[in-house]
Design a protein around this motif. Structure first.
Motif: not given
Lengths: 550, 159, 49
Positions: B125-153
């Motif tokens: 996906f192509e985009t221009t990061f035109d706003k500052t700030g911290e953006f949370l990355i989450v896994c939004n498709e169920y992938c197993g027991a630790g699905h809701h712990m899967m994150t980045s920033k």
């Protein structure tokens, strides 16, 4: 037109329908409890006891409510509707129905056992390469095959009526049941294919790898008509039953049939709108299916008009004046009307959300956020289910030879109010949190203390409040159902079937031309799917091995 | 078949509205390039770590392309690599991601970056990061027991 | 509406019992709601990167 219509559904057919309803309401109890637990867990203030996993109960919730409750209730309702409007089923048809019922029940028990043993925590969409126990897939297959047998009984009853009444349009409820049955059979071919050809051999270890994208595509070929399979029985009640309940007439028999045919044509070749953000599918083909998806909005626009028109015509016939005077004369104290009416209202925001979900790139704003969960809790879990409850209030006593007492009627209205309030909290908070990015299908998580995740938590608390109110609603509903099935006073409860007004024109026979409609359905499916499907197979990456990550 | 005059008005209004929606979406997608992520490239999911560009996840400046940076993510149960990344504000970025095992989601909360990661496929996906700030990355498709712990920033910082 | 030509002026006052004016207004309100929500999310899409 009413040649074969009977006053009451035959006892033996009633038993078959009731058998379906017993399973459906047991499913409501189990699935509802699972739902309550989920909202409590997501509030962050509650943890599941005894090592039960969040995703295990989420699988229970989805399978038991999305697949079991719906399929059993719908088949029971349609069998009763056909028996009422086209005459008692033949012994052979009824036997086929019973075999279908027992296959579905056996399949449900198998799948449920695997979920409870934690061998199938794959959610109700069971996306590969998460791999469940083979018995889970076999169980689901039996549910589908059983539903086909129920469907066969409906098709046979329709064919028999047509043969006995040459040149006449079939009774409207029979016609609608038939359309929904055909829709179901055409749609389930997709999920049956992926389960039988791909997932089952793979889970048995006969093959090593599975093509994930093909499997998902076959699933969603089924997954969207699935939601219309849920919705159409509600529309049956809205178009045919509600007018009779309020004492009015069906607005237009022809338009009702036309909208059902449009649903058959356009609800299937649209599965890509569930796959808008995924790789491996050309965006032009996605957009084509987006256009087809928009076409399926039209019959719902027609339905909205028909329903308002039914209400207004009735109101004016009772002397109501002014633009909205008719609203006041509607029978608000009658649960058979009010409960489905609340469902109809909820379909307005539900439909608005649906248009947004299907809007190609706009899907990125909401895809797999909890907005989606909020969306189908308005469609299925409010519009459809409140209508099913509304049907239950007359159909169950009709079949058991009892009556809906005044007290139960009042309780039914209170039940619907609980539902409306609970769902406003839960679905409203889900929509809002979804727009902020909160993901669906996720246990409670603070995501490492991220500021954005902290914003979602108050909404999750609101969902738990809504979920708790809804659970009280479920308890009320179960209380009413058990009463109507076993304890309510003996009597005769009407099976309300609306009539068209005397002035209405004759229904054109073209709607019964199944070669034509099935032909167009197949052509549209081939048009929307053939080329992208060939692309997927030709450009397929190496398949995936199975994973059990729960 | 007779259709009431008001119903005709309503249906024409409805159809026109839907047509306008579709035209706006179509122009935005096909002329302005706002297509949903639909990358057609494939990869062997078992060899992700040794396949370019996934052998070096993270942000990389590129030259001679329509975008300035490539931001590469590798997802697996239950984490993303990199676990945190800084991106300069205003950067034109192509986000490239894939999965090593099951299906994962890749959603940068509060943005339009929202795509499925499926084994065997690359998602872009192509985009221009035109706003500052911290953006949370989450896994939004169920992938197993630790699905809701899967994150980045993703931290978008003033350049 | 049902009796063309007869009493065009007065018929607007004595309300026609088969009038569906309320229906028309109702569905247009529904339509308005659909448009507002759609435009709202479209705006979010445009605003976000």
């Amino acid at each position: 037109m009413k040649t074969a219509a009977l006053k009451t559904v035959d006892r033996r057919d009633g038993k078959l329908a009731m058998a379906h309803f017993y399973v459906a309401f047991i499913a409501l109890a189990l699935g509802g409890l699972a739902g309550l637990l989920q909202t409590l867990v997501r509030s962050g203030k509650f943890e599941l006891p005894a090592g039960i996993g969040y995703y295990q109960i989420l699988t229970v919730h989805g399978v038991v409510l999305g697949l079991v409750l719906t399929t059993f209730f719908i088949m029971g309702f349609q069998l009763a509707a056909v028996s009422k409007t086209s005459g008692t089923l033949t012994n052979r048809q009824r036997l086929i129905g019973w075999i279908g019922f027992w296959l579905m029940t056996a399949g449900t028990l198998m799948a449920a056992a695997m979920i409870l043993l934690n061998k199938a925590s794959v959610l109700y969409t069971f996306y590969a390469p998460l791999q469940a126990h083979a018995l889970f897939y076999i169980g689901l297959t039996l549910v589908i095959v059983g539903s086909w047998l129920d469907g066969a009984a409906i098709i046979m009853a329709y064919a028999r009526w047509r043969k006995a009444n040459p040149g006449k349009p079939s009774p409207l409820l029979t016609f609608m049941s038939l359309v929904n049955t055909i829709l179901w059979i055409v749609a389930t071919i997709g999920v049956a294919s992926t389960v039988l050809i791909q997932l089952l051999p793979w889970s048995l270890g006969l093959v090593d790898r599975v093509d994930v994208l093909v499997s998902r595509t076959l699933f969603w070929y089924f997954g969207h008509p699935l939601v219309y399979f849920w919705l159409l029985p509600a529309y049956m009640a809205w178009y045919v039953v509600i007018p009779k309940v309020i004492g009015g007439k069906i607005f237009s028999d022809s338009l009702a049939r036309m909208s059902f045919i449009l649903f058959l044509l356009f609800s299937i070749p649209v599965g890509f709108h569930h796959q808008l953000t995924e790789p491996g599918i050309d965006p032009a083909w996605k957009f084509l299916q987006v256009i087809l998806t928009f076409l399926v909005i039209i019959p719902s626009l027609m339905t909205a008009f028909s329903l308002f028109a039914t209400f207004e015509s009735y109101g004016r016939s009772k002397g109501a004046t002014g633009l909205f005077g008719w609203v006041k004369v509607l029978p608000w104290e009658d649960a058979r009307f009010t409960v489905p009416f609340i469902g109809m209202l909820s379909f307005i925001p539900a439909g608005a959300g649906g248009i947004i979900n299907a809007s190609h790139q706009l899907n990125q704003v909401v895809h797999n956020t909890i907005w989606i969960t909020g969306h189908f809790h308005l469609t299925l879990a409010t519009a459809v289910i409140l209508t099913f409850f509304g049907i239950t209030y007359w159909l169950v006593p009709h079949l058991t030879g009892r009556t809906l007492t005044k007290a139960l009627n009042k309780l039914a209205i209170i039940q619907a109010v609980f539902w409306a309030v609970g769902m406003t909290f839960m679905s409203g908070a889900m929509h809002a949190a979804g727009l902020l990015g909160a993901p669906r299908r996720s246990s409670y998580s603070e995501y490492g203390g991220a500021a954005q995740a902290a914003e979602w938590i108050p909404y999750q608390v609101a969902q738990a409040i809504g979920g708790s109110i809804l659970f009280l609603g479920i308890i009320l509903m179960l209380y009413i159902f058990i009463n109507l099935a076993f304890f309510a006073p003996k009597g005769e409860e009407e099976f309300p079937v609306g009539e068209t007004s005397e002035k209405a024109e004759k229904t054109p026979m073209v709607f019964e031309n199944w070669k034509l409609w099935l032909g167009i359905t197949v052509l549209l499916i081939l048009f929307a799917y053939t080329i992208p499907f060939i692309d997927m197979i030709e450009n397929a990456p190496i398949g995936s091995k199975g994973y059990k990550l729960w | 078949m007779h259709i009431h005059k008001y119903e005709k008005i309503w249906l024409i209004f409805g159809l026109t509205t839907l047509l306008i929606f579709l035209s706006v979406l179509g122009v935005s997608a096909f002329y302005l390039g706002n297509q949903p992520p639909s990358c057609l490239a494939t990869i062997n999911p078992e060899k992700v770590d040794t396949t370019k560009p996934f052998n070096k996840p993270g942000l990389k400046k590129v030259k001679g392309k329509a975008w300035d940076y490539e931001l590469v993510f590798v997802a697996s149960a239950f984490n993303y690599n990199p676990g945190e990344i800084e991106v300069p504000k205003g950067a034109k970025v192509k986000v490239i991601a894939t999965t090593k095992d099951v299906i994962h989601g890749f959603e940068v909360a509060g943005t339009n970056i929202n795509m499925m990661l499926e084994p065997g496929f690359i998602s872009e996906f192509e985009t221009t990061f035109d706003k500052t700030g911290e953006f949370l990355i989450v896994c939004n498709e169920y992938c197993g027991a630790g699905h809701h712990m899967m994150t980045s920033k993703i931290k978008v910082v003033e350049s | 509406m049902a009796q063309p030509g007869l009493q065009k002026k007065t018929s607007t006052k004595t309300e026609d019992t088969s009038s569906l004016k309320g229906t028309l207004i109702s569905v247009f309100l529904v339509g308005l709601f659909l448009i507002i929500t759609w435009v709202g999310v479209f705006y979010l899409f445009m605003d976000r990167f």
